[in-house]
Scaffold this active site. Structure first.
Site, PDB file in Angstrom:
ATOM      1  N   TRP A 158      29.749  14.125  60.383  1.00 58.96           N
ATOM      2  CA  TRP A 158      31.017  14.826  60.176  1.00 58.96           C
ATOM      3  C   TRP A 158      30.774  16.170  59.493  1.00 58.96           C
ATOM      4  O   TRP A 158      30.621  16.216  58.268  1.00 58.96           O
ATOM      5  CB  TRP A 158      31.958  13.981  59.319  1.00 58.96           C
ATOM      6  CG  TRP A 158      32.303  12.672  59.953  1.00 58.96           C
ATOM      7  CD1 TRP A 158      33.271  12.451  60.888  1.00 58.96           C
ATOM      8  CD2 TRP A 158      31.685  11.402  59.710  1.00 58.96           C
ATOM      9  NE1 TRP A 158      33.298  11.125  61.237  1.00 58.96           N
ATOM     10  CE2 TRP A 158      32.330  10.462  60.535  1.00 58.96           C
ATOM     11  CE3 TRP A 158      30.637  10.962  58.890  1.00 58.96           C
ATOM     12  CZ2 TRP A 158      31.979   9.117  60.563  1.00 58.96           C
ATOM     13  CZ3 TRP A 158      30.292   9.625  58.905  1.00 58.96           C
ATOM     14  CH2 TRP A 158      30.948   8.713  59.736  1.00 58.96           C
ATOM     15  N   HIS A 179      38.109  12.661  59.300  1.00 59.14           N
ATOM     16  CA  HIS A 179      38.622  11.570  60.142  1.00 59.14           C
ATOM     17  C   HIS A 179      39.787  10.904  59.401  1.00 59.14           C
ATOM     18  O   HIS A 179      40.061  11.245  58.240  1.00 59.14           O
ATOM     19  CB  HIS A 179      37.531  10.548  60.499  1.00 59.14           C
ATOM     20  CG  HIS A 179      36.729  10.028  59.328  1.00 59.14           C
ATOM     21  ND1 HIS A 179      35.753   9.087  59.465  1.00 59.14           N
ATOM     22  CD2 HIS A 179      36.773  10.317  57.994  1.00 59.14           C
ATOM     23  CE1 HIS A 179      35.221   8.815  58.271  1.00 59.14           C
ATOM     24  NE2 HIS A 179      35.815   9.553  57.370  1.00 59.14           N
ATOM     25  N   ARG A 205      37.026  19.550  61.463  1.00 53.20           N
ATOM     26  CA  ARG A 205      35.563  19.569  61.429  1.00 53.20           C
ATOM     27  C   ARG A 205      35.036  20.989  61.552  1.00 53.20           C
ATOM     28  O   ARG A 205      35.546  21.779  62.343  1.00 53.20           O
ATOM     29  CB  ARG A 205      34.989  18.674  62.533  1.00 53.20           C
ATOM     30  CG  ARG A 205      35.270  17.219  62.199  1.00 53.20           C
ATOM     31  CD  ARG A 205      34.443  16.228  62.938  1.00 53.20           C
ATOM     32  NE  ARG A 205      35.055  14.900  62.760  1.00 53.20           N
ATOM     33  CZ  ARG A 205      34.833  13.857  63.514  1.00 53.20           C
ATOM     34  NH1 ARG A 205      33.982  13.958  64.537  1.00 53.20           N
ATOM     35  NH2 ARG A 205      35.434  12.716  63.283  1.00 53.20           N
ATOM     36  N   GLN A 219      43.676  12.221  65.104  1.00 60.11           N
ATOM     37  CA  GLN A 219      43.186  10.864  65.329  1.00 60.11           C
ATOM     38  C   GLN A 219      44.312   9.891  64.997  1.00 60.11           C
ATOM     39  O   GLN A 219      45.253  10.235  64.273  1.00 60.11           O
ATOM     40  CB  GLN A 219      42.017  10.530  64.396  1.00 60.11           C
ATOM     41  CG  GLN A 219      40.712  11.186  64.763  1.00 60.11           C
ATOM     42  CD  GLN A 219      39.539  10.624  63.948  1.00 60.11           C
ATOM     43  OE1 GLN A 219      39.719   9.967  62.929  1.00 60.11           O
ATOM     44  NE2 GLN A 219      38.334  10.884  64.433  1.00 60.11           N
ATOM     45  N   VAL A 262      31.671   0.022  59.230  1.00 58.74           N
ATOM     46  CA  VAL A 262      31.966  -1.166  60.044  1.00 58.74           C
ATOM     47  C   VAL A 262      30.668  -1.879  60.402  1.00 58.74           C
ATOM     48  O   VAL A 262      29.592  -1.270  60.468  1.00 58.74           O
ATOM     49  CB  VAL A 262      32.728  -0.810  61.356  1.00 58.74           C
ATOM     50  CG1 VAL A 262      34.168  -0.431  61.060  1.00 58.74           C
ATOM     51  CG2 VAL A 262      32.020   0.282  62.136  1.00 58.74           C
ATOM     52  N   ALA A 316      38.810  -2.259  62.442  1.00 55.84           N
ATOM     53  CA  ALA A 316      39.329  -0.896  62.307  1.00 55.84           C
ATOM     54  C   ALA A 316      38.948  -0.122  63.555  1.00 55.84           C
ATOM     55  O   ALA A 316      37.972  -0.459  64.235  1.00 55.84           O
ATOM     56  CB  ALA A 316      38.742  -0.214  61.072  1.00 55.84           C
TER      57      ALA A 316
HETATM   58  N1  PHE Z   1      36.294   7.503  61.762  1.00 47.72           N
HETATM   59  C1  PHE Z   1      35.367   7.416  62.860  1.00 47.72           C
HETATM   60  C2  PHE Z   1      35.151   8.826  63.396  1.00 47.72           C
HETATM   61  O1  PHE Z   1      35.958   9.674  63.252  1.00 47.72           O
HETATM   62  C3  PHE Z   1      35.884   6.505  63.943  1.00 47.72           C
HETATM   63  C4  PHE Z   1      36.003   5.082  63.517  1.00 47.72           C
HETATM   64  C5  PHE Z   1      37.137   4.617  62.888  1.00 47.72           C
HETATM   65  C6  PHE Z   1      34.980   4.184  63.734  1.00 47.72           C
HETATM   66  C7  PHE Z   1      37.257   3.290  62.492  1.00 47.72           C
HETATM   67  C8  PHE Z   1      35.060   2.872  63.368  1.00 47.72           C
HETATM   68  C9  PHE Z   1      36.214   2.421  62.735  1.00 47.72           C
HETATM   69  O2  PHE Z   1      34.121   9.099  63.988  1.00 47.72           O
END
Ligand code: PHE
Length: 348
Positions: A158, A179, A205, A219, A262, A316
């Site tokens: 990121w 995010h 970003r 998002q 995760v 998630a």
């Molecule tokens: N937040 C991650 C992204 O922007 C995406 C994501 C969200 C992945 C939730 C797993 C669980 O790249």
């Protein structure tokens, strides 16, 4: 008998004068002169009290009758003058009532707003609640609490706009959220399971922009935590979402991916809407288009918000919003969304 006679005199004089009045302005002057507080008629009415009874009766009746007559003629004349004025303005051509009306330009919803509403209503129908969080975020929520400490190599995933905040106690790392995942932490800090939320919002970003990258985009985060939530729930929910959004015959594919918050982590792709999986320019020949990252909430993330991972589990996901209208309408450049070109926006 004197007063009665003179009232009849005022009335006659006033009515004659009324016919010579030729504008609404003059008419107002006439009203003040003949019906106003200082008019002879008002004065006559006021002096009635001092008359002997017989004379008062006759004069009173005459005064009331005169007043009613003047008032009704006044209204008639006003109407006549207004009509005359309207007719005159028509003749002068200042008002052409045959001219078509000027069109009122109606606004429309931005394509992103539309798709966000659609996504939210699909998840709401499945029992998810919609919440929002801040766009300017602490390092803690955006990274730290999501298992991404300061020196973690995953931070490179990121590219971040830093907007650090300084006070007498020093410098506090702040950023534009990269995010919507910080809201996983914010929501769990504030509630106890069961949790079922989605969080739509802007993300930022620090990257060079091109046809598929913008420095600001949307998002939708999803989070479900309860006793006994499994990967099957994640897949079932997202399959159902894809079918409701893209149509019954949509195929979806899950593959392993890595996100520090995760375990296991995965990405979901749907079969390309353009070539139906055959392979084309839009999907880069693969037949599949990735639309979201997802996974089972990491036990360390649960521990951080005081959820016992031996009791609770959750899934998630984070969905890239602009992708969807791009796929649906064949938009080949994400930069079109926020450059405010009306020729583009009016098409939706
Ligand atoms: N937040 C991650 C992204 O922007 C995406 C994501 C969200 C992945 C939730 C797993 C669980 O790249």
């Amino acid at each position: 008998m004197g007063l009665e006679k003179s009232i009849q005199g005022f009335q006659q004089k006033a009515l004659e004068e009324l016919e010579r009045v030729s504008s609404l302005g003059e008419l107002e002057g006439w009203r003040v002169r003949h019906l106003g507080r200082k008019s002879p008629l008002t004065r006559a009415l006021r002096s009635l009290a001092s008359l002997p009874l017989e004379e008062r009766r006759a004069a009173g009746a005459a005064a009331n009758q005169a007043k009613a007559a003047l008032e009704s003629h006044f209204h008639r004349r006003a109407q006549e003058l207004k009509e005359a004025q309207f007719r005159a303005s028509l003749e002068k051509g200042s008002l052409d009532i045959t001219l078509p009306g000027r069109p009122v330009v109606t606004g429309r919803l931005h394509p992103t707003t539309r798709i966000l509403r659609e996504i939210c209503s699909i998840f709401q129908a499945m029992g998810f609640q919609v919440v929002e969080g801040p766009e300017v975020e602490w390092d803690y929520y955006n990274f730290e609490a999501l298992n991404i400490p300061a020196d973690h190599p995953a931070r490179d995933m990121w590219a971040t706009f830093w907007v650090d905040y300084t006070d007498e106690r020093g410098r506090h790392p702040m950023l534009l959220r990269t995010h919507t995942s910080p809201n996983q932490i914010r929501v769990m800090e504030q509630t106890r399971p069961p949790v079922r939320v989605i969080v739509p919002g802007k993300c930022y970003r620090y990257e060079a922009t091109d046809a598929t990258h913008e420095s600001m985009f949307y998002q939708v985060e999803g989070l479900a935590v309860d006793k006994g939530i499994t990967l099957a729930n994640l897949k079932g929910t997202l399959y159902e979402f894809a079918r409701r959004l893209f149509g019954e015959d949509r195929q979806a594919r899950f593959r392993c991916d890595y996100f520090p918050f995760v375990e296991p982590g995965m990405e979901m792709a749907i079969d390309c809407l353009v070539c139906r999986g055959q392979g084309c320019r839009l999907c880069g020949g693969s037949g599949w288009i990735e639309i979201l990252g997802a996974g089972m909430v990491h036990p360390d993330v649960l521990r951080r918000v005081d959820y016992d991972p031996d009791i609770y589990s959750g899934f998630a996901f984070g969905l890239g919003v602009e992708r969807i209208p791009m796929l649906r309408y064949g938009i080949d450049d994400i930069r079109l969304f926020y450059s405010n070109d009306l020729r583009f926006l009016r098409q939706f």
